[in-house]
Design a protein around this motif. Structure first.
Motif, PDB file in Angstrom:
ATOM      1  N   LEU A  73      99.311 -48.862  50.899  1.00  0.00           N
ATOM      2  CA  LEU A  73      99.003 -47.609  51.581  1.00  0.00           C
ATOM      3  C   LEU A  73      97.995 -47.907  52.688  1.00  0.00           C
ATOM      4  CD1 LEU A  73      99.296 -44.545  51.776  1.00  0.00           C
ATOM      5  CD2 LEU A  73      97.449 -44.330  50.091  1.00  0.00           C
ATOM      6  N   VAL A  74      98.459 -47.838  53.917  1.00  0.00           N
ATOM      7  CA  VAL A  74      97.616 -48.105  55.083  1.00  0.00           C
ATOM      8  C   VAL A  74      97.018 -46.777  55.542  1.00  0.00           C
ATOM      9  CG1 VAL A  74      97.536 -49.047  57.419  1.00  0.00           C
ATOM     10  CG2 VAL A  74      99.120 -50.012  55.733  1.00  0.00           C
ATOM     11  N   ILE A  75      95.714 -46.731  55.664  1.00  0.00           N
ATOM     12  CA  ILE A  75      95.023 -45.476  55.959  1.00  0.00           C
ATOM     13  C   ILE A  75      94.296 -45.593  57.290  1.00  0.00           C
ATOM     14  CG2 ILE A  75      93.239 -43.869  55.167  1.00  0.00           C
ATOM     15  CD1 ILE A  75      93.863 -44.975  52.288  1.00  0.00           C
ATOM     16  N   GLY A  76      94.587 -44.663  58.201  1.00  0.00           N
ATOM     17  CA  GLY A  76      93.825 -44.670  59.448  1.00  0.00           C
ATOM     18  C   GLY A  76      94.570 -44.109  60.637  1.00  0.00           C
ATOM     19  N   ASP A  77      93.925 -43.192  61.352  1.00  0.00           N
ATOM     20  CA  ASP A  77      94.501 -42.649  62.574  1.00  0.00           C
ATOM     21  C   ASP A  77      94.751 -43.737  63.614  1.00  0.00           C
ATOM     22  OD1 ASP A  77      94.319 -40.111  61.488  1.00  0.00           O
ATOM     23  OD2 ASP A  77      92.417 -39.641  62.466  1.00  0.00           O
ATOM     24  N   GLY A 105      98.582 -46.317  67.448  1.00  0.00           N
ATOM     25  CA  GLY A 105      98.938 -47.549  68.143  1.00  0.00           C
ATOM     26  C   GLY A 105      97.749 -48.295  68.710  1.00  0.00           C
ATOM     27  N   ARG A 106      96.557 -47.743  68.545  1.00  0.00           N
ATOM     28  CA  ARG A 106      95.365 -48.428  69.081  1.00  0.00           C
ATOM     29  C   ARG A 106      95.083 -49.726  68.330  1.00  0.00           C
ATOM     30  NH1 ARG A 106      93.429 -43.154  68.902  1.00  0.00           N
ATOM     31  NH2 ARG A 106      92.193 -43.612  67.036  1.00  0.00           N
ATOM     32  N   THR A 107      95.437 -49.748  67.048  1.00  0.00           N
ATOM     33  CA  THR A 107      95.212 -50.930  66.225  1.00  0.00           C
ATOM     34  C   THR A 107      96.536 -51.343  65.591  1.00  0.00           C
ATOM     35  OG1 THR A 107      92.949 -50.244  65.717  1.00  0.00           O
ATOM     36  CG2 THR A 107      93.948 -51.873  64.253  1.00  0.00           C
TER      37      THR A 107
END
Length: 255
Positions: A14-18, A23-25
């Protein structure tokens, strides 16, 4: 011997983060986790990416942890207001968060003096949880139930994995072999490939086309936990392809 349900150990990421969704990261953690788990015989069966929204994290985590043997989360355990992974994990398990004294002591030793409020956020873990060592820098991650909560920074995440792996029940490692077909497209090889795949439903058989200045074709990758069976199916696949009039077929031997 064919694979049974008892042989298979599964995991989800589960990858968490806006920042991932925007696409910034770029997410490289899923790739690294998949490779790491494969070596110890655990199948990465699903990945999800969710934003920094509490209920979305909780819902995804509850769905994944009920379906798979293990869940690894990455991201959202830093010091800022949008780092809410610890809160979400605690909510999913129905427990409170508390400041772990060992983390507070480590922070005080590293940064000196009083640990400020932002940094103290990184010392919180769910009641009933245990720490996951961080050999790189900064505070550790944590684990509770079948969930391992790790940092999002790739170098730190990889270091934490070294403490996660020994805690997992590994399965039989997957073995792969590759048959290369040159000068024939997927439309030509589809029928013999499908016949072999249907005859061996417990084995993974994928087709990966390639195109370039030197020609085109497909790499057919077979994966199984049974090396002997895998060898037999490679022979069967090559025979099926040649029986369909496809001559430029060879097994690729790893260097």
């Amino acid at each position: 011997m064919s694979e049974t349900a008892d042989d298979r150990v599964t995991a989800a990421v589960l990858v968490i983060g806006d920042e991932i969704l925007s696409g910034r990261t770029q997410d490289t953690n899923t790739r690294d986790i998949a490779r790491y788990l494969g070596v110890i015989g655990i199948d990465l069966a699903e990945t999800r990416t969710v934003p920094d929204v509490m209920q979305e994290i909780v819902d995804a985590l509850n769905a994944l942890r009920s379906r798979y043997d293990y869940v690894i989360t990455t991201g959202g355990i830093g010091p800022t207001h949008d780092d809410i992974t610890a809160d979400a994990v605690a909510l999913a398990f129905g427990v409170e968060l508390y400041e772990h004294p060992d983390i507070i002591a480590m922070m005080a030793a590293r940064w000196g003096g009083e640990v400020n409020g932002a940094r103290r956020r990184m010392a919180r873990i769910p009641v009933g949880g245990d720490l996951v060592k961080n050999p790189v820098q900064g505070p550790p991650g944590f684990t509770i139930g079948n969930v391992f909560t790790l940092a999002g920074v790739p170098q730190i995440m990889r270091g934490m994995l070294e403490d996660v792996g020994p805690r997992m029940r590994g399965g039989r490692p997957t073995v792969s072999r590759t048959v290369r077909v040159e000068g024939s497209g997927e439309g030509v090889i589809a029928a013999p490939l499908e016949a072999v795949a249907k005859a061996h439903p417990d084995m993974s058989l994928g087709s990966y086309p390639f195109y370039g200045a030197d020609g085109y074709g497909s790499n057919l990758v077979l994966r199984s936990r049974d090396a002997d069976q895998l060898g037999e199916v490679v022979v069967e696949l090559i025979a099926a392809l040649k029986g369909a009039g496809i001559e430029n077929v060879v097994e690729v031997v790893a260097a």
